[in-house]
Design a protein around this motif. Structure first.
Motif, mmCIF file in Angstrom:
data_model
loop_
_atom_site.group_PDB
_atom_site.id
_atom_site.type_symbol
_atom_site.label_atom_id
_atom_site.label_comp_id
_atom_site.label_asym_id
_atom_site.label_seq_id
_atom_site.Cartn_x
_atom_site.Cartn_y
_atom_site.Cartn_z
ATOM 1 N N GLU A 324 0.812 -1.213 0.000
ATOM 2 C CA GLU A 324 0.000 0.000 0.000
ATOM 3 C C GLU A 324 0.850 1.269 0.000
ATOM 4 O O GLU A 324 0.515 2.251 -0.663
ATOM 5 N N THR A 325 1.969 1.249 0.737
ATOM 6 C CA THR A 325 2.802 2.460 0.810
ATOM 7 C C THR A 325 3.472 2.773 -0.523
ATOM 8 O O THR A 325 3.916 3.901 -0.733
ATOM 9 N N GLU A 326 3.571 1.781 -1.419
ATOM 10 C CA GLU A 326 4.248 1.988 -2.703
ATOM 11 C C GLU A 326 3.254 2.070 -3.857
ATOM 12 O O GLU A 326 3.636 1.901 -5.014
ATOM 13 N N ALA A 327 1.969 2.294 -3.559
ATOM 14 C CA ALA A 327 0.944 2.311 -4.608
ATOM 15 C C ALA A 327 1.267 3.291 -5.741
ATOM 16 O O ALA A 327 1.107 2.949 -6.920
ATOM 17 N N PRO A 328 1.746 4.528 -5.460
ATOM 18 C CA PRO A 328 2.046 5.452 -6.570
ATOM 19 C C PRO A 328 3.117 4.908 -7.518
ATOM 20 O O PRO A 328 3.006 5.068 -8.735
ATOM 21 N N GLU A 329 4.133 4.250 -6.951
ATOM 22 C CA GLU A 329 5.203 3.718 -7.803
ATOM 23 C C GLU A 329 4.713 2.529 -8.628
ATOM 24 O O GLU A 329 5.094 2.369 -9.793
ATOM 25 N N PHE A 330 3.877 1.678 -8.036
ATOM 26 C CA PHE A 330 3.330 0.558 -8.789
ATOM 27 C C PHE A 330 2.574 1.059 -10.017
ATOM 28 O O PHE A 330 2.635 0.445 -11.089
ATOM 29 N N TRP A 331 1.859 2.165 -9.862
ATOM 30 C CA TRP A 331 1.101 2.683 -10.992
ATOM 31 C C TRP A 331 2.017 3.370 -12.002
ATOM 32 O O TRP A 331 1.882 3.148 -13.223
ATOM 33 N N GLU A 332 2.928 4.187 -11.542
ATOM 34 C CA GLU A 332 3.768 4.956 -12.453
ATOM 35 C C GLU A 332 4.698 4.057 -13.278
ATOM 36 O O GLU A 332 4.909 4.309 -14.461
ATOM 37 N N ILE A 333 5.242 3.014 -12.655
ATOM 38 C CA ILE A 333 6.208 2.167 -13.347
ATOM 39 C C ILE A 333 5.527 1.011 -14.074
ATOM 40 O O ILE A 333 5.838 0.718 -15.232
ATOM 41 N N TYR A 334 4.586 0.341 -13.399
ATOM 42 C CA TYR A 334 4.019 -0.890 -13.953
ATOM 43 C C TYR A 334 2.553 -0.758 -14.389
ATOM 44 O O TYR A 334 1.991 -1.725 -14.901
#
Length: 816
Positions: A324-334
Motif C-alpha cells: 500500500e505504501t508503494e501504490a504510486p510507484e506501482f502505478w507509475e512504473i508498472y
C-alpha cells in the motif's frame, strides 16, 4: 519440479531475452513461485508472491546483470593499491579525531560556529566515526549546529573550503566517495604519477605529426601510450573501489565472509545472496580488504533493469501485505493498481510507540531489559535486527544474562524453518534479521494465546532494534505478530546513532530531545518524534524512488537497443536460414562504402576509387574492375548496385562448393558469435559513457539527453560493425574453401603431367597465386601488400632426386 525432460530443459536453459520472455527461469522459479507448466507453455504469466513488492520495488534499484569471466590473465591492481588506500583511511581517521577534539575545546569556550565547521569536516570525512556519533548523541543540539553550518556553506557555494583539508570526501546518502588534492599532494611522486592520466587524443596527435619518428616508431609509441593509459585507469578505478570498500561497507552488515568468500547480505531480507557479486570491481575490492582470494574480474554479458524485465510480461499481478505504501510507484512504473483486501479476522495486535534513546549502548541495554521482562512472563519474543552484526551483539549480551535464545541470520539461515517453527512457543526468544519467517505464520502455543487479556496483551512480542529506511520492512516485521486474529504486540527501540536517524532524521528530533533535557538511559516516547521518524522514512523512500526512476530512464535507452539486438539474435536462433539477413547486410555495407569514398555533388573521376576498392576487397575478399567509360557515367546508386551484385555473385560462386546444410549452420554461428561479441563491447562502452555523463550538467546540458544522443551514435556504430565483421568472417571462410578446392584441382592436374611439365606448372601456379591480398594495418587503415602463396604442389628438396627422371639430385639438375 524438474521431473520431466521438458521442465529440466526450461530450468537449465541459457539466459536470453526475447518476446517470449525466455529469460531467467531459475531466478523466477526460485523467487516467483511460477508453475513449470506456465513457464514451458509461455502463453502468459502471473507472479503470485508474498514478497512481490520486494522484487518489483526494492531490488529494482539495482539492474539485473548477467556476467561471465573475462578471458586471459586478470589485470586488477587491488593488492598493489591496498597499502596506499588503507594508509589514507588511517590518516583520515587520525585527522578527523583531531578535528573533533579541537571542536570540543571550541564548544567549551563558546565558539560554536567554528566548532560546527570542524564537526562538518569530520562528518564529511568519516561519517561513522564513533567519537563523532557519541558527541552528537550526548549533545543532540550538535546535529542542528552541523546542519546549519552545512546549509550556509552550500548556499554560498563554499563547500570546497570544507573539503580541501580532508584526504577524501564521503557522501553516505549517494554512496559516492572522492579523493581530494590534499591526498594527492601528500603521496610519494611514484604514487602521485598514477593519478596523472595523459590526454590520449592529444598525445596521439602529437605522435602522428612528429616527423622525427618513422611509421614503425609511431606505432610503437602509440601502443606504449595506450598501455600506460589503460594501466593508470585500472589503478585509479581500483583505488576508488577500495576506498568505497573501506568507508561505506562494513563486515556483517552489507556482507559476510564465509569459507574464504565475500557473500552479499540482502538488506531487505537478511538472506545471503548466493551467486551474486557487486559490479564494477567493488566485490574484488571487498575481497582485497578482507584478505581472501580475489576472484577474476567479470564482463557484463547482458543487463536489464527489473522494471523493464517485468514489463515484458503480458500480465503481471501479485499479493503482498505491504504494497500500500508503494501504490504510486506501482502505478507509475508498472501501471498496476493496488487494492487493499480486508483481513480475514480483525487484527488485535497492539503497536506501541517507539522508544528513543540517545545512544546505541543505552538502546541495547533497554532491549535486553525488555527481553528479560517478557521472558520471565513466559511470552515468546522475536527480536528483529537490520544486520548480522547487531543480531550477534544482542546475542552476546543475552548470553551474559543466561537467557536461552536462537539466532537466525545470514550465517545460520540453514535452520530457518526449524527456528521459525519454535518461535511461538512459551518463553522462546528468537533474534533474527529481516529474513525471519517472511510470508509464514508463526504459530502460537495454546498457553501463549491464553495469556491475553484486555489489560495486558499477550501473544508474540515483536522487538524492533531499528527502523528500516523502508516503512514496508517495518510493517513486515510487525506482521510476524497478530496474524489471523492472534494476540500480539510490537515495539521499536531507536537511538540518535541509528543510520536512519543520523542520515535522514531532521534536526527537530535532536532539538526536541535537547529541550526535554534527556539524561543518560532515559527514554523518550513522544508522538511528535514518531511522526518525525515517519517523515524521515518517507524522504528515504522518495530518494530511493528517484534512484529507481533515474535508473529506468537510462535503461529505457538501452531497452530500445536491446530489443533490436535480441530480435536479430532470436531470428538467428529460431530459423535455419539467415541468408536473407546476410543479403541485407551486403546491401547496407556496400551503400556505406560508396557513401564513404564518393561525393554526391562531385564528379565520379574525383572519387577515391582506389580507397573504395581496398575497403570493398577487405570486407568481401573480391576484386572488381571498371573501365574509364564506366567510371564517367557512374552514380552513387549505380555504383552501390554494382558492388552489391559483385559481392552476391562472388558469394554464390564460392558457396556452391560447400554443403548447403553445413553452410547454413556456419552462417548462423558466425552471425550469432559476432552479435554476442560486439554487444558485450557495446555494453562496456555504454557503461563508460554513463559513468561520466553526469558531468555534462556542469555545462548546462541535460545528461539524459546527452546519453540518448551519444548512445544512439554508439549503437549505430555497433550495428555497422556487426554487419561488416559478420561479412568479413563469412567471406574469408568461403574464400578459404574456394582456394583449397582450386588447390586440390591443381594437384590432380599436375599428377597427370610429366615431371618437367609439373615443374613448369608449379612455377606458373606460384606466379598466379602471388596476387594482392588486403590486410588491416595500424589504426584500422587498410594496406595492400604482396603476399606469396604456397605452391600448389609439394616443394622438391635440393638433395632429393630430380622429378625429371635423370637420376641426379635436384640441386645439380633442374634446380640449378
Amino acid at each position: 519440479d524438474t521431473s520431466t525432460e521438458e521442465h529440466k530443459a526450461a530450468y537449465n536453459c541459457d539466459i536470453t531475452y526475447g518476446t517470449n520472455n525466455e529469460f531467467g527461469f531459475d531466478y523466477l522459479r526460485d523467487n516467483m513461485a511460477i508453475r513449470p507448466e506456465d513457464v514451458v507453455q509461455r502463453e502468459f504469466y502471473y507472479a503470485l508472491v508474498d514478497e512481490v513488492d520486494s522484487v518489483l520495488i526494492d531490488e529494482a534499484r539495482t539492474p539485473l546483470i548477467i556476467s561471465g569471466p573475462v578471458g586471459g590473465t586478470s589485470t586488477h591492481k587491488y593488492e598493489e593499491m591496498k597499502p596506499l588506500v588503507s594508509g589514507l583511511v588511517g590518516q583520515q581517521m587520525r585527522l578527523v579525531n583531531t578535528k573533533i577534539a579541537d571542536a570540543e575545546k571550541l564548544l567549551d569556550t563558546g565558539n560554536e560556529y567554528e566548532a560546527g565547521t570542524l564537526l562538518l569536516q569530520a562528518q564529511r570525512g568519516t561519517p561513522k566515526n564513533k567519537r563523532l556519533m557519541k558527541l552528537i548523541a550526548d549533545r543532540p543540539e550538535m546535529k542542528k549546529l552541523i546542519m546549519g553550518v552545512e546549509n550556509d556553506y552550500l548556499r554560498d557555494k563554499r563547500m570546497p573550503e570544507i573539503d580541501e583539508e580532508l584526504l577524501f570526501v564521503v557522501d553516505e546518502k549517494n554512496h559516492t566517495i572522492n579523493f581530494t588534492d590534499k591526498a594527492l599532494n601528500g603521496m610519494h611522486q611514484e604514487e602521485r604519477d598514477v593519478f596523472v592520466i595523459p590526454d590520449l587524443n592529444e598525445e596521439i596527435s602529437e605522435i602522428e605529426v612528429d616527423e622525427t619518428l618513422s611509421a614503425e616508431e609511431k606505432i610503437i609509441k602509440q601502443e606504449q601510450l595506450t598501455a600506460e593509459f589503460a594501466l593508470k585507469t585500472e589503478k585509479i578505478h581500483n583505488a576508488n573501489q577500495l576506498l568505497r570498500a573501506y568507508t561505506l561497507f562494513e563486515k556483517d552488515q552489507q556482507y559476510v565472509v564465509q569459507d574464504g568468500k565475500v557473500m552479499i547480505v540482502d538488506e531487505f531480507t537478511g538472506r545471503l545472496m548466493t551467486g551474486r557479486r557487486y559490479s564494477d570491481g567493488l566485490h574484488q575490492a571487498l575481497e582485497a580488504k578482507e584478505n581472501v582470494h580475489i576472484e577474476q574480474e567479470t564482463q557484463t554479458l547482458a543487463t536489464i533493469t527489473l522494471q523493464n524485465y517485468f514489463r515484458m510480461y503480458d500480465k503481471l499481478a501479485g499479493m503482498t501485505g505491504t504494497a500500500e505504501t508503494e501504490a504510486p510507484e506501482f502505478w507509475e512504473i508498472y501501471k498496476l493498481d493496488v487494492m487493499v483486501v480486508p483481513t480475514n479476522k480483525p487484527c488485535i495486535r497492539v503497536d506501541n510507540e517507539d522508544q528513543i534513546y540517545r545512544t546505541r549502548r543505552e538502546k541495547y541495554n533497554a532491549i535486553i531489559q525488555e527481553i528479560t521482562r517478557l521472558y520471565n512472563m513466559g511470552r515468546p519474543v522475536l527480536v528483529g535486527t537490520v544486520s548480522v552484526d547487531v543480531s550477534e551483539t544482542l546475542s552476546r549480551m543475552l548470553k551474559r544474562t543466561g537467557i536461552m535464545h536462537n539466532v537466525l541470520n545470514a550465517k545460520y539461515h540453514q535452520r530457518e524453518a526449524e527456528i521459525v517453527s519454535l518461535a511461538g512457543k512459551k518463553g522462546t526468544v528468537t533474534i533474527a534479521t529481516n529474513m525471519a519467517g517472511r510470508g509464514t505464520d508463526i504459530k502460537l502455543d495454546p498457553e501463549v494465546r491464553a495469556m491475553d487479556d484486555p489489560d495486558v496483551p499477550g501473544g508474540l512480542q515483536i522487538v524492533g532494534t531499528e527502523r528500516h529506511e523502508a516503512r514496508r520492512i517495518d510493517r513486515q516485521l510487525r506482521g510476524r505478530s497478530g496474524r489471523q486474529g492472534d494476540p500480539g504486540s510490537t515495539m521499536f527501540f531507536l537511538s540518535l546513532e541509528d543510520d536512519l536517524m543520523r542520515l535522514f532524521g531532521s534536526d527537530r528530533i535532536a532539538g526536541i530531545m535537547g529541550k526535554l533535557g534527556v539524561e543518560e538511559g532515559e527514554v523518550i516516547t513522544h508522538s511528535m518524534v514518531t511522526k518525525a521518524i515517519d517523515r524521515a522514512q518517507k524522504r528515504v523512500e522518495a530518494q530511493n524512488f528517484s534512484i529507481r526512476k533515474h535508473l529506468l530512464e537510462y535503461d529505457n535507452v538501452m531497452n530500445a537497443q536491446r530489443e533490436i539486438i535480441y530480435e536479430l539474435r532470436n531470428a538467428a536462433l529460431k530459423t535455419t536460414n539467415v541468408r536473407d539477413r546476410l543479403i541485407e547486410m551486403i546491401d547496407s555495407v556496400a551503400e556505406n562504402i560508396v557513401a564513404e569514398f564518393s561525393d554526391q555533388s562531385g564528379k565520379p573521376l574525383d572519387w577515391d576509387m582506389e580507397g573504395l576498392l581496398i575497403k570493398f576487397t577487405s570486407v568481401f575478399f573480391t576484386r572488381f574492375t571498371l573501365t574509364e567509360d564506366q567510371e564517367l557515367i557512374l552514380t552513387q546508386e549505380g555504383l552501390t548496385n554494382f558492388l552489391v551484385e559483385t559481392a552476391k555473385k562472388s558469394y554464390m560462386q564460392k558457396a556452391a562448393l560447400i554443403d548447403p546444410e553445413s553452410l547454413a549452420w556456419n552462417e548462423r554461428i558466425i552471425l550469432l558469435t559476432t552479435i554476442d561479441n560486439l554487444w558485450k563491447e557495446h555494453l562496456y562502452e555504454m557503461d563508460q559513457l554513463k559513468e561520466g555523463i553526469g558531468l555534462r550538467g556542469y555545462g548546462q546540458r541535460d545528461p539524459l539527453i546527452e546519453y540518448k544522443r551519444e548512445g544512439y551514435l554508439l549503437f549505430d556504430t555497433t550495428l555497422n560493425a556487426i554487419s561488416i565483421n559478420t561479412l568479413k568472417t563469412l567471406f574469408r571462410a568461403i574464400s578459404k574453401v574456394q582456394f583449397e578446392h582450386e588447390e586440390r584441382l591443381a594437384r590432380s592436374r599436375m599428377a597427370a603431367m610429366s615431371p618437367m611439365s609439373a615443374i613448369t606448372a608449379r612455377h606458373d601456379s606460384a606466379a598466379a597465386y602471388g596476387a594482392q591480398t588486403v590486410e588491416s594495418g595500424p589504426g584500422g587503415q587498410v594496406a595492400v601488400k604482396q603476399k606469396t602463396v604456397r605452391n600448389a604442389i609439394p616443394k622438391v628438396g635440393r638433395n632429393e632426386p630430380c622429378p625429371c627422371g635423370s637420376g641426379k639430385k635436384y640441386k645439380v639438375c633442374c634446380g640449378r
